[in-house]
Design an enzyme around this catalytic site. Structure first.
Site, PDB file in Angstrom:
ATOM      1  N   SER A   1       3.209  -5.781  30.407  1.00  0.00           N
ATOM      2  CA  SER A   1       3.471  -7.207  30.225  1.00  0.00           C
ATOM      3  C   SER A   1       2.141  -7.949  30.362  1.00  0.00           C
ATOM      4  O   SER A   1       1.213  -7.451  31.025  1.00  0.00           O
ATOM      5  CB  SER A   1       4.431  -7.663  31.327  1.00  0.00           C
ATOM      6  OG  SER A   1       4.302  -9.041  31.574  1.00  0.00           O
TER       7      SER A   1
ATOM      8  N   TYR B   1       5.483  -7.580  40.242  1.00  0.00           N
ATOM      9  CA  TYR B   1       5.641  -7.163  38.837  1.00  0.00           C
ATOM     10  C   TYR B   1       4.247  -6.969  38.232  1.00  0.00           C
ATOM     11  O   TYR B   1       3.960  -5.948  37.608  1.00  0.00           O
ATOM     12  CB  TYR B   1       6.422  -8.254  38.104  1.00  0.00           C
ATOM     13  CG  TYR B   1       6.711  -8.002  36.638  1.00  0.00           C
ATOM     14  CD1 TYR B   1       7.463  -6.894  36.231  1.00  0.00           C
ATOM     15  CD2 TYR B   1       6.279  -8.898  35.655  1.00  0.00           C
ATOM     16  CE1 TYR B   1       7.756  -6.689  34.885  1.00  0.00           C
ATOM     17  CE2 TYR B   1       6.570  -8.705  34.316  1.00  0.00           C
ATOM     18  CZ  TYR B   1       7.315  -7.595  33.935  1.00  0.00           C
ATOM     19  OH  TYR B   1       7.600  -7.397  32.601  1.00  0.00           O
TER      20      TYR B   1
ATOM     21  N   LYS C   1       2.499  -3.509  36.808  1.00  0.00           N
ATOM     22  CA  LYS C   1       2.009  -3.413  35.419  1.00  0.00           C
ATOM     23  C   LYS C   1       0.503  -3.136  35.402  1.00  0.00           C
ATOM     24  O   LYS C   1       0.039  -2.273  34.649  1.00  0.00           O
ATOM     25  CB  LYS C   1       2.330  -4.701  34.647  1.00  0.00           C
ATOM     26  CG  LYS C   1       3.816  -4.976  34.441  1.00  0.00           C
ATOM     27  CD  LYS C   1       4.514  -3.869  33.686  1.00  0.00           C
ATOM     28  CE  LYS C   1       5.916  -4.262  33.217  1.00  0.00           C
ATOM     29  NZ  LYS C   1       6.657  -3.126  32.641  1.00  0.00           N
TER      30      LYS C   1
HETATM   31  N1  LIG Z   1      11.970  -9.184  28.393  1.00  0.00           N
HETATM   32  C1  LIG Z   1      10.757  -9.705  28.358  1.00  0.00           C
HETATM   33  O1  LIG Z   1      10.558 -10.911  28.063  1.00  0.00           O
HETATM   34  C2  LIG Z   1       9.570  -8.821  28.683  1.00  0.00           C
HETATM   35  C3  LIG Z   1       8.292  -9.389  28.681  1.00  0.00           C
HETATM   36  C4  LIG Z   1       7.193  -8.594  28.948  1.00  0.00           C
HETATM   37  C5  LIG Z   1       7.377  -7.244  29.221  1.00  0.00           C
HETATM   38  N2  LIG Z   1       8.625  -6.718  29.237  1.00  0.00           N
HETATM   39  C6  LIG Z   1       8.766  -5.286  29.561  1.00  0.00           C
HETATM   40  O2  LIG Z   1       9.515  -4.642  28.536  1.00  0.00           O
HETATM   41  C7  LIG Z   1      10.274  -3.573  29.101  1.00  0.00           C
HETATM   42  C8  LIG Z   1      11.739  -3.696  28.703  1.00  0.00           C
HETATM   43  O3  LIG Z   1      12.200  -4.970  29.088  1.00  0.00           O
HETATM   44  P1  LIG Z   1      13.667  -5.493  28.700  1.00  0.00           P
HETATM   45  O4  LIG Z   1      13.646  -6.960  28.803  1.00  0.00           O
HETATM   46  O5  LIG Z   1      14.146  -4.831  27.474  1.00  0.00           O
HETATM   47  O6  LIG Z   1      14.467  -4.906  29.973  1.00  0.00           O
HETATM   48  P2  LIG Z   1      16.030  -4.678  30.211  1.00  0.00           P
HETATM   49  O7  LIG Z   1      16.237  -4.841  31.678  1.00  0.00           O
HETATM   50  O8  LIG Z   1      16.876  -5.464  29.266  1.00  0.00           O
HETATM   51  O9  LIG Z   1      16.214  -3.135  29.816  1.00  0.00           O
HETATM   52  C9  LIG Z   1      15.585  -2.133  30.561  1.00  0.00           C
HETATM   53  C10 LIG Z   1      16.529  -0.963  30.768  1.00  0.00           C
HETATM   54  O10 LIG Z   1      15.934  -0.125  31.776  1.00  0.00           O
HETATM   55  C11 LIG Z   1      16.967   0.454  32.516  1.00  0.00           C
HETATM   56  N3  LIG Z   1      16.443   0.895  33.810  1.00  0.00           N
HETATM   57  C12 LIG Z   1      16.219   0.158  34.928  1.00  0.00           C
HETATM   58  N4  LIG Z   1      15.772   0.933  35.920  1.00  0.00           N
HETATM   59  C13 LIG Z   1      15.694   2.193  35.436  1.00  0.00           C
HETATM   60  C14 LIG Z   1      15.317   3.433  36.000  1.00  0.00           C
HETATM   61  N5  LIG Z   1      14.931   3.516  37.281  1.00  0.00           N
HETATM   62  N6  LIG Z   1      15.372   4.549  35.225  1.00  0.00           N
HETATM   63  C15 LIG Z   1      15.781   4.475  33.935  1.00  0.00           C
HETATM   64  N7  LIG Z   1      16.163   3.304  33.335  1.00  0.00           N
HETATM   65  C16 LIG Z   1      16.116   2.189  34.084  1.00  0.00           C
HETATM   66  C17 LIG Z   1      18.018  -0.641  32.634  1.00  0.00           C
HETATM   67  O11 LIG Z   1      19.302  -0.115  32.899  1.00  0.00           O
HETATM   68  C18 LIG Z   1      17.917  -1.331  31.275  1.00  0.00           C
HETATM   69  O12 LIG Z   1      18.900  -0.835  30.372  1.00  0.00           O
HETATM   70  C19 LIG Z   1      10.005  -3.628  30.616  1.00  0.00           C
HETATM   71  O13 LIG Z   1       8.987  -2.713  30.953  1.00  0.00           O
HETATM   72  C20 LIG Z   1       9.551  -5.045  30.833  1.00  0.00           C
HETATM   73  O14 LIG Z   1       8.736  -5.159  31.981  1.00  0.00           O
HETATM   74  C21 LIG Z   1       9.739  -7.462  28.965  1.00  0.00           C
END
Ligand SMILES: NC(=O)c1ccc[n+]([C@@H]2O[C@H](COP(=O)([O-])OP(=O)(O)OC[C@H]3O[C@@H](n4cnc5c(N)ncnc54)[C@H](O)[C@@H]3O)[C@@H](O)[C@H]2O)c1
Length: 259
Positions: A148, A163, A167
């Site tokens: 991120s 967080y 990262k």
């Molecule tokens: N959503 C955003 O705006 C955003 C922004 C920057 C970075 N990110 C990064 O993108 C990635 C995905 O984000 P997202 O918004 O799709 O997340 P999300 O929470 O919608 O989906 C992530 C999935 O990971 C699973 N999960 C959680 N803990 C776990 C574990 N210990 N083992 C296996 N699976 C596990 C959850 O059940 C979920 O289905 C993350 O690394 C997040 O930090 C997201």
């Protein structure tokens, strides 16, 4: 020479692949020929994600396990390999702990620090440690770490210290691991994402000034989708990406948190 983006014959494992960003990544990799292993700690999400990819005509199996548990990772990866073959591509996408809460550091208790470090650092390291020996032995592999903008810059009011620590920590490890495995045909890169559409949908305008500020800094006028991230993964994971390793690439519509 034609640039090759196809993933036919490759097996890709996406952690946290059951929904949102991870599902977009898995669906894109499958559309370009990879057999996808959909991991998620929530088994119903893993099953639904794999089913969604199959409905689109792709090849996918569900493999639920918790990436923060090394033994579970080992047995989950081995079980997936039994079904679909060795893992050629790993996308470390899971990075938001279930029930994790972003808090100002001074208001937080030590117990609240660990989940962000566990999932982003130890979870991602567990995955890499289990799949890398096979990749190195076969002389080909691709790892994409999903990070991120919070790993590079701070956003006032986000409460993202842990967080950001998770990262930034894993981005540092990725750069060093890339130097160890590059000579053996394996690339390791980070995609640092900006605000994604699905998250914005769950937080109404005005409810979070920091999210509003990040959104306003987006110069493209739309937020990221799983397919945007999938396209970048496709480039890095195909033959076309073989000159790229040890990098952090920002995918954020031109915005940068904190700017
Ligand atoms: N959503 C955003 O705006 C955003 C922004 C920057 C970075 N990110 C990064 O993108 C990635 C995905 O984000 P997202 O918004 O799709 O997340 P999300 O929470 O919608 O989906 C992530 C999935 O990971 C699973 N999960 C959680 N803990 C776990 C574990 N210990 N083992 C296996 N699976 C596990 C959850 O059940 C979920 O289905 C993350 O690394 C997040 O930090 C997201």
């Amino acid at each position: 020479m034609a640039v090759r983006f196809g993933l036919e014959g490759r097996v890709a494992l996406v952690t946290g692949g059951g929904q949102n960003t991870g599902l977009g990544i898995g669906s894109t990799l499958a559309a370009y020929g990879a057999a996808v292993v959909v991991n998620d700690v929530m088994s119903e999400r893993a099953e639904a994600g794999a089913a969604a990819i199959r409905e689109e005509g792709g090849s996918a199996i569900a493999m639920p396990f918790d990436i923060t548990d090394y033994d579970a990772v080992l047995s989950g990866v081995r079980a997936a390999e039994q079904e679909v073959g060795p893992i050629d591509i790993l996308v470390n996408n899971a990075g938001l702990p279930i029930g994790g809460q972003m808090l100002p550091f001074l208001d937080s208790k030590p117990a609240a620090w660990r989940p962000y470090i566990d999932i982003n650092i130890f979870g991602s390291l567990n995955m890499m440690h289990v799949v890398l020996p096979g990749m190195v032995e076969r002389g080909w592999g691709r790892i994409v770490q999903i990070s991120s903008g919070s790993g590079s810059v701070a956003s006032r009011g986000l409460g993202g210290s842990m967080y950001g620590a998770g990262k930034a920590g894993i981005e540092g490890a990725v750069r060093h691991i890339a130097t160890e495995v590059g000579p053996r045909g394996v690339t390791v890169n980070t995609l640092a994402l900006g605000l994604m559409e699905k998250l914005r949908e769950t937080i109404a305008a005005g409810d979070s000034p920091v999210i509003d500020a990040i959104w306003q800094g987006n110069v493209m006028g739309h937020l990221g989708t799983g397919e945007d991230v999938g396209a970048a993964c496709l480039w890095l994971c195909s033959a076309a990406g073989e000159f790229v390793t040890g990098q952090t690439i920002h995918l954020n519509g031109g915005s940068f948190p904190g700017r």
